[in-house]
Design an enzyme around this catalytic site. Structure first.
Site: not given
Ligand SMILES: Cc1ncc(C[n+]2csc(CCOP(=O)(O)OP(=O)(O)O)c2C)c(N)n1
Lengths: 553, 163
Positions: A164, A469, A52, A114-115
């Site tokens: 949802k 760097m 993502e 959940f999630q």
């Protein structure tokens, strides 16, 4: 479903279509499946990222290259938290992105379902605004608001979190609410009195200087800026984000200022009696120590965000508004002026302090020099590190939106997905990513996306088997005590690219550089060139002291 | 330096987090914060006392103004506004101290709103200095618990007329 009813998911997709969305960069999960189900019937193309963070950088790269809003989408919980780095990157560089996240059902919010994560809570500090939608009937208005907020005023990311059950909820169109942005009124037009004063100051200045920032690029003000510097003969320097504001081969262009700035640019800041800073936020990397910054100069600060005025550097004359608008107003009333002596002086400083890196062999500056010769005004995307600074100094860009880099957040891993997003936005231009090996490894899996959708980007990996760097900083400031910067000779980036379905080329000799780049530009495939660098040369100039004029070059 | 900021904003879930989060995120120190409904439906008014010099105040004001749900931000000057704060003080009252405490109550215009088992709950209203004074006076006795609401403020005159 009754006649005239639709689901939240359908309303979302319709609203995105009305907003002109062509692409969504996303990654699915349980909490976004109703949306995916609707996307199947839409004109919007979905591009499946491989993480993502990449989806967010793709949307960001798309936005930076085209000026249009980029859209990314992720599921609840880990999907949303994976977006965070990408959203923060867009936020710091004022890039217009709309992020859509799924959320657990409203009845479960707050139960550690959940999630479940508090996505809007997490993203308040890194978005321009965000929404948690509770009713499907709010979706059309909220999507419209989100696009408006993201793409106007000081642009930036807006996140929409949709549970949802709200995606599945049925509603009638007449139940939708109107958009309401009572508290949002960006100032676009500069105050005429302030503009008059600015013109007066410019007329009276002996050593005027323009600092062009990212705001000039974002507001598409290049044309006005170029006309202004010509008419009033004002030298121009830029911040990291403002690199593409003016063609880099312009005779009045003196390069980047700041911590890794050119000596001529930093000298100009130090000696100017008037600085016109346009779309600049005076971040510490630009100013160096505040106490010694631009002591001789009155500062005209042009910015669309009033909060940037006098935040870090006190403005003598603030002008709040859109840079394009303000610069064109100034241009209208400014007479033709000459500053030959001042310009000659800066030219002499520039001549005395040329860039000093080695322009032969397999070195980053030399590769970039050759890249410039072979490409035709490409979009250059960089990652973060030494190669980024080399890219600034050694790749002169020609037009605005042609140099995409994570300036504000300095996000390693930005470049591969941002290049993918950029290429989707500007298909007819070459898109070349200049990356370090460390940065490349952070998001290289996104190449599979480029392969899947046939998005031919060219990735140049400046491979020193090292976090360059970090090595440089430990070299200069930590007594050469090198820690945790050695990546060891493990990864073969060409083979890695091939395993992801892209074309991989390994270059170890100077004479292979040009043919490899030509091959990568013409083969029509996502291509990675692994340049095995011959040395770990530091990226200079670099400010080391208490002012911009104490440096190593 | 303390400044009083009055914010008119949408009364919706999360607006408190957005406003208070902005203060902590940007390193502005909140002295007190009050919020409540207003004459306008669906709008709340915050009164926030913040510590910092004029530059800090200016940043606070501009950053707040950028929040989409914030409609108005005003820096309230004490001389041009009415400011009030409310305090509840639970104090132990012994037989021998009763008279003195009653005198202080009269002096600071406090009221006894509850009394039980030698404990009184007093309420005091006034500007912040007045409340400070009340506390100073009661401090010689045994304060068991206390709470201050934090300041609320309204500008005098026509709304928005104070420049
Ligand atoms: C996500 C992230 N982690 C850590 C850093 C700190 N950092 C800045 S530059 C750098 C090294 C970059 O190495 P590489 O990509 O190989 O580029 P080079 O400097 O060698 O050109 C690191 C670790 C960062 N900017 N971003």
């Amino acid at each position: 479903m009754k006649k005239g009813q639709k689901t939240g998911a359908r309303a979302l997709v319709k609203a995105l279509e009305s907003a002109g969305v062509e692409y969504i960069f996303g990654y699915p999960g349980g909490a976004t499946l109703p949306i995916y189900d609707e996307l199947a019937h839409s004109s919007i193309k979905h591009i499946l990222a491989r993480h993502e963070q990449g989806a967010a950088h793709m949307a960001d790269g798309y936005a930076r290259a085209s000026g249009k809003v980029g859209v990314c989408m992720a599921t609840s919980g880990p999907g949303a938290t994976n977006l965070v780095t990408g959203i923060a990157t867009a936020y710091m560089d004022s890039s217009p992105v709309v992020a859509i996240t799924g959320q657990v059902a409203t009845s479960m919010i707050g139960n550690d379902a959940f999630q479940e994560v508090d996505t809007t809570g997490i993203t308040i500090p890194i978005t321009k605004h965000n929404y948690l939608i509770k009713n499907a009937s709010d979706i059309p208005a909220i999507v419209e608001e989100a696009f408006y907020i993201a793409s106007t005023g000081r642009k930036g990311p807006v996140l929409i979190d949709i549970p949802k059950d709200v995606q599945q909820e049925l509603f009638y169109s007449h139940q939708s609410r109107k958009i309401n942005l009572e508290g949002y009124k960006p100032t676009l037009k500069g105050h005429p009195g302030q503009i008059r004063r600015a013109v007066q100051l410019i007329k009276n200045a002996k050593k005027p200087l323009i600092i062009a920032g990212g705001g000039v690029v974002i507001s598409d003000a290049s044309e006005e800026l170029i006309a202004l510097i010509k008419k009033a003969s004002i030298p121009v320097i830029h911040t990291l984000m403002g690199k593409s504001a003016v063609p880099n081969n312009h005779e009045l262009f003196f390069g980047m200022l700041g911590y890794h700035g050119r000596v001529a640019a930093n000298t100009a800041v130090n000696e100017a009696d008037l600085i016109i800073a346009a779309g600049v936020r005076f971040v510490d990397r630009t100013t160096g120590p505040l106490k010694t910054f631009a002591r001789q100069a009155k500062i005209i600060h042009i910015d669309i965000d009033p909060a940037e005025i006098s935040k870090n550097i006190p403005a003598f004359l603030p002008i709040v508004g859109d840079a394009k608008n303000i610069l064109s107003q100034i241009l209208k009333t400014i007479p033709e002026i000459k500053h030959d002596e001042w310009i000659k002086y800066l030219q002499s400083v520039a001549a005395k302090h040329p860039l000093k890196a080695k322009l032969s062999g397999v070195t980053t500056p030399n590769i970039i020099r050759i890249l410039k010769e072979i490409t035709e005004n490409p979009v250059v995307v960089t990652d973060v590190g030494k190669h980024q600074m080399f890219a600034v100094h050694y790749f002169p860009v020609e037009t605005a939106h042609s140099f995409l880099t994570s300036g504000g957040l300095g996000t390693m891993g930005f470049s591969v997905p941002a290049a993918i997003g950029a290429k989707v936005a500007v298909k007819n231009r070459q898109v070349v990513d200049i990356a370090g090996d460390g940065s490349f490894l952070m998001t290289c899996q996104q190449l599979a996306t480029a392969v899947q959708y046939n998005i031919p980007i060219l990735v140049l990996v400046m491979n020193d088997y090292c976090l360059g760097m970090i090595h440089q900083l430990q070299d200069v400031s930590y007594g050469k005590r090198y820690q945790a910067c050695d990546l060891d000779k493990i990864v073969d980036h060409a083979k890695l690219a091939e395993s992801l379905g892209a074309c991989g080329i390994r270059v170890t000799e100077e004479q292979e550089i040009a043919p490899a780049i030509s091959e990568g530009l013409s083969n029509g495939k996502p291509t990675v060139i692994d340049f095995i660098l011959e040395e770990k040369s530091n990226a200079y100039p670099m400010v080391t002291g208490k002012s911009l004029l104490e440096y190593i070059e | 330096m303390k400044h009083t900021i009055s914010i008119l904003c949408d009364d919706i879930p999360g607006v408190m987090t957005r406003i208070s989060g902005l203060f902590s995120r940007r390193g502005f120190n909140i002295e007190s914060l009050t919020v409540g409904h207003t004459e306008i439906p669906d709008k709340s008014r915050f009164t926030i006392v913040v510590k910092g010099d004029d530059t800090v105040l200016e940043q606070v004001r501009k950053q707040l103004q950028k929040l989409i749900h914030v409609l108005k931000v005003r820096d309230i000057k004490r001389s041009l506004a009415v400011e009030r704060e409310h305090a509840l003080i639970k104090i132990r009252v012994n037989e021998e101290q009763r008279g003195e405490i009653l005198q202080i109550i009269t002096a600071v215009q406090a009221r006894i709103v509850d009394s039980a088992d030698n404990m009184w709950i007093l309420e005091v209203t006034g500007n912040s200095i007045h409340i400070d004074n009340a506390f100073n006076l009661f401090r010689s006795y045994e304060i068991l618990e206390s709470i201050r609401t934090g300041k609320i403020a309204l500008e005098r005159g026509e709304p928005g007329s104070v420049k």
